[in-house]
Every structure is written in C-alpha cells, then in structure tokens.
Write a protein that holds these residues in place. Structure first.
Motif, mmCIF file in Angstrom:
data_model
loop_
_atom_site.group_PDB
_atom_site.id
_atom_site.type_symbol
_atom_site.label_atom_id
_atom_site.label_comp_id
_atom_site.label_asym_id
_atom_site.label_seq_id
_atom_site.Cartn_x
_atom_site.Cartn_y
_atom_site.Cartn_z
ATOM 1 N N GLY A 107 0.599 -1.371 -0.176
ATOM 2 C CA GLY A 107 0.329 0.161 0.033
ATOM 3 C C GLY A 107 0.749 1.501 -0.284
ATOM 4 O O GLY A 107 1.039 2.017 0.374
ATOM 5 N N GLY A 108 1.904 1.557 -0.734
ATOM 6 C CA GLY A 108 3.080 2.245 -0.805
ATOM 7 C C GLY A 108 2.056 3.458 -1.589
ATOM 8 O O GLY A 108 1.860 4.673 -0.188
ATOM 9 N N ASP A 109 1.116 3.673 -2.106
ATOM 10 C CA ASP A 109 0.562 4.721 -2.784
ATOM 11 C C ASP A 109 -0.790 5.628 -1.018
ATOM 12 O O ASP A 109 -0.505 6.795 -1.087
ATOM 13 C CB ASP A 109 -0.357 4.551 -3.372
ATOM 14 C CG ASP A 109 0.609 4.700 -5.398
ATOM 15 O OD1 ASP A 109 1.974 5.110 -4.564
ATOM 16 O OD2 ASP A 109 0.397 4.514 -6.293
ATOM 17 N N ALA A 110 -0.889 4.881 -0.771
ATOM 18 C CA ALA A 110 -1.921 5.129 0.331
ATOM 19 C C ALA A 110 -0.900 5.434 1.835
ATOM 20 O O ALA A 110 -1.802 6.969 2.345
ATOM 21 C CB ALA A 110 -3.068 4.161 0.401
ATOM 22 N N LEU A 111 0.011 5.125 2.039
ATOM 23 C CA LEU A 111 0.928 5.561 2.778
ATOM 24 C C LEU A 111 1.511 6.889 2.807
ATOM 25 O O LEU A 111 1.539 7.568 3.439
ATOM 26 C CB LEU A 111 1.836 3.933 3.155
ATOM 27 C CG LEU A 111 3.094 4.504 3.712
ATOM 28 C CD1 LEU A 111 1.766 4.775 5.336
ATOM 29 C CD2 LEU A 111 3.689 3.454 4.490
ATOM 30 N N ILE A 112 2.093 6.953 1.361
ATOM 31 C CA ILE A 112 3.209 8.477 0.907
ATOM 32 C C ILE A 112 1.807 9.249 1.108
ATOM 33 O O ILE A 112 2.066 10.699 1.196
ATOM 34 C CB ILE A 112 2.449 7.967 -0.628
ATOM 35 C CG1 ILE A 112 4.132 6.954 -1.034
ATOM 36 C CG2 ILE A 112 3.636 9.293 -0.942
ATOM 37 C CD1 ILE A 112 5.415 7.418 -0.076
ATOM 38 N N ASP A 113 0.606 8.823 0.435
ATOM 39 C CA ASP A 113 -0.757 9.621 0.670
ATOM 40 C C ASP A 113 -1.059 10.428 2.081
ATOM 41 O O ASP A 113 -1.244 11.324 2.443
ATOM 42 C CB ASP A 113 -2.004 9.631 -0.222
ATOM 43 C CG ASP A 113 -1.659 9.345 -1.322
ATOM 44 O OD1 ASP A 113 -0.729 10.149 -2.662
ATOM 45 O OD2 ASP A 113 -2.990 8.622 -2.009
ATOM 46 N N ASP A 114 -1.009 9.718 2.998
ATOM 47 C CA ASP A 114 -1.135 9.364 3.946
ATOM 48 C C ASP A 114 -0.301 10.524 4.414
ATOM 49 O O ASP A 114 -0.312 11.359 5.701
ATOM 50 C CB ASP A 114 -1.147 8.049 4.724
ATOM 51 C CG ASP A 114 -1.846 8.288 6.235
ATOM 52 O OD1 ASP A 114 -2.856 9.453 6.290
ATOM 53 O OD2 ASP A 114 -1.703 7.256 7.810
ATOM 54 N N PHE A 115 1.069 10.417 4.692
ATOM 55 C CA PHE A 115 1.804 11.059 5.555
ATOM 56 C C PHE A 115 1.996 12.558 5.021
ATOM 57 O O PHE A 115 1.793 13.642 5.463
ATOM 58 C CB PHE A 115 3.194 10.530 4.226
ATOM 59 C CG PHE A 115 4.124 9.884 5.111
ATOM 60 C CD1 PHE A 115 5.314 10.504 5.943
ATOM 61 C CD2 PHE A 115 4.333 8.386 5.546
ATOM 62 C CE1 PHE A 115 6.135 9.696 7.066
ATOM 63 C CE2 PHE A 115 4.499 7.636 6.124
ATOM 64 C CZ PHE A 115 5.451 7.996 6.864
ATOM 65 N N GLY A 116 1.396 12.720 3.354
ATOM 66 C CA GLY A 116 1.037 14.108 2.776
ATOM 67 C C GLY A 116 -0.667 14.385 4.035
ATOM 68 O O GLY A 116 0.468 15.704 4.099
ATOM 69 N N LEU A 117 -1.049 13.782 4.345
ATOM 70 C CA LEU A 117 -2.205 14.818 4.735
ATOM 71 C C LEU A 117 -1.848 14.835 6.626
ATOM 72 O O LEU A 117 -1.561 16.155 7.142
ATOM 73 C CB LEU A 117 -2.843 14.147 5.227
ATOM 74 C CG LEU A 117 -4.528 14.151 4.499
ATOM 75 C CD1 LEU A 117 -5.454 12.997 3.985
ATOM 76 C CD2 LEU A 117 -5.183 14.800 5.933
ATOM 77 N N ARG A 118 -0.952 13.533 6.716
ATOM 78 C CA ARG A 118 -0.629 13.693 8.426
ATOM 79 C C ARG A 118 0.546 14.389 8.852
ATOM 80 O O ARG A 118 0.178 15.446 9.588
ATOM 81 C CB ARG A 118 -0.885 12.268 8.712
ATOM 82 C CG ARG A 118 -1.693 11.746 8.527
ATOM 83 C CD ARG A 118 -2.953 11.473 9.543
ATOM 84 N NE ARG A 118 -3.943 11.389 9.145
ATOM 85 C CZ ARG A 118 -5.206 11.154 9.136
ATOM 86 N NH1 ARG A 118 -5.518 11.990 9.228
ATOM 87 N NH2 ARG A 118 -6.403 10.475 8.768
ATOM 88 N N ILE A 119 1.704 13.904 8.178
ATOM 89 C CA ILE A 119 2.986 15.056 9.072
ATOM 90 C C ILE A 119 3.397 16.003 8.246
ATOM 91 O O ILE A 119 3.955 17.244 8.618
ATOM 92 C CB ILE A 119 4.195 13.817 8.158
ATOM 93 C CG1 ILE A 119 4.998 13.812 8.941
ATOM 94 C CG2 ILE A 119 4.523 14.118 7.074
ATOM 95 C CD1 ILE A 119 6.135 12.744 9.452
#
Length: 158
Positions: free
Chosen positions: A12-24
């Motif tokens: 789930g790399g894309d979802a994780l990258i998007d989550d980083f974009g949002l959260r971090i």
C-alpha cells in the motif's frame, strides 16, 4: 534506484505516501507535497535524485526543489553528493526525529530572543501590553528549557 511501493503493491505504498502528505504535512505545517516527499524518502532504501523524486511524485522540478529545501531545513532529510557523482541526492536522516525536535528548538529559541528584546523595551508601554510581553517571555523561557530537556532525554534513550 529503490523507491517505495507504488500502485498495486500489497504494502500500500501509494496510500501510505498520501497519508504522510496529509498527516505529517499538517502536523509539521508543511504543504501536503512536502509530507509526501518525506514519505517517499523515508520509505526509500537508497538516496534519491531530484529526478527520482519528481518521477515518484509526478511533480515539477520547482516543486521538488522547494519541498526538499524545506525537508533539509527541518532536519529530516540530508542532501549530499555521492562519491564520484556531481549530482545531489536526498535521503531520510537516521536521526530525523531528533532533527525535527532540534529544528523546533531553534525556532523557539529565536522566539525567546524576540520575547527578551520586547520585554526589555516594554517599560514605556501600558500595563496590559507589558503583561502580555512578560507572559510571552515566561512562556518561551519555559518552552526552550522544556525542548532542551526533551531533546537530551530522547538522545539519552537512544
């Protein structure tokens, strides 16, 4: 180049990258692209060039230049040239979290210096404004002391 997992990958790399974009990104007051860039670099097994980052994030050179500058300044990413190369690469710092804390301490120390100067010049101000400046000064004394202690404690725990 070894990049993080992308579309169709079970990690789930894309979802994780998007989550980083949002959260971090939000937590650090960064634009979402800076958070996504941080995520890509954190998950990358090897340092990445500017072109690698552009390709991984489908971003412009200007955007990547600004995002990497922000990440380097925040202490989470390092920029360097590999031996024998003229090209800069970027990688996630091994001590990125301490780098974030160090960055926060530096910024808070700057605000303490401002508070000290303002407090020192407050004698001619009305009482209400002097009190606000006194509170600001006390707050930043507390914050700098607390962040220094937290950084020492974190480093000692490692």
């Amino acid at each position: 180049m070894s990049t993080p997992a992308r579309d169709g990958d079970p990690t789930g790399g894309d979802a994780l990258i998007d989550d980083f974009g949002l959260r971090i990104g939000r937590a650090m007051s960064w634009p979402p692209m800076a958070g996504r860039t941080a995520g890509v670099l954190m998950l990358s097994e090897t340092p990445m060039t500017m072109a690698d980052l552009q390709n991984a994030l489908n971003a412009s050179k200007g955007s990547m230049s600004e995002m990497t500058r922000l990440l380097v300044e925040s202490g989470t990413v390092r920029r360097f040239k590999q031996p024998g190369s003229r090209q800069y690469v970027y990688e996630w710092c091994e001590d990125a979290w301490a780098g974030c804390l160090r960055h926060q301490l530096d910024a808070t120390t700057e605000l303490l210096a401002l508070a000290e100067r303002a407090h020192a010049r407050s004698d001619s101000l009305p009482e209400r404004q002097r009190e606000r400046l006194r509170q600001m000064h006390e707050f930043y004394i507390f914050m700098v002391s607390s962040l220094e202690a937290l950084l020492r404690e974190y480093k000692a725990s490692r």
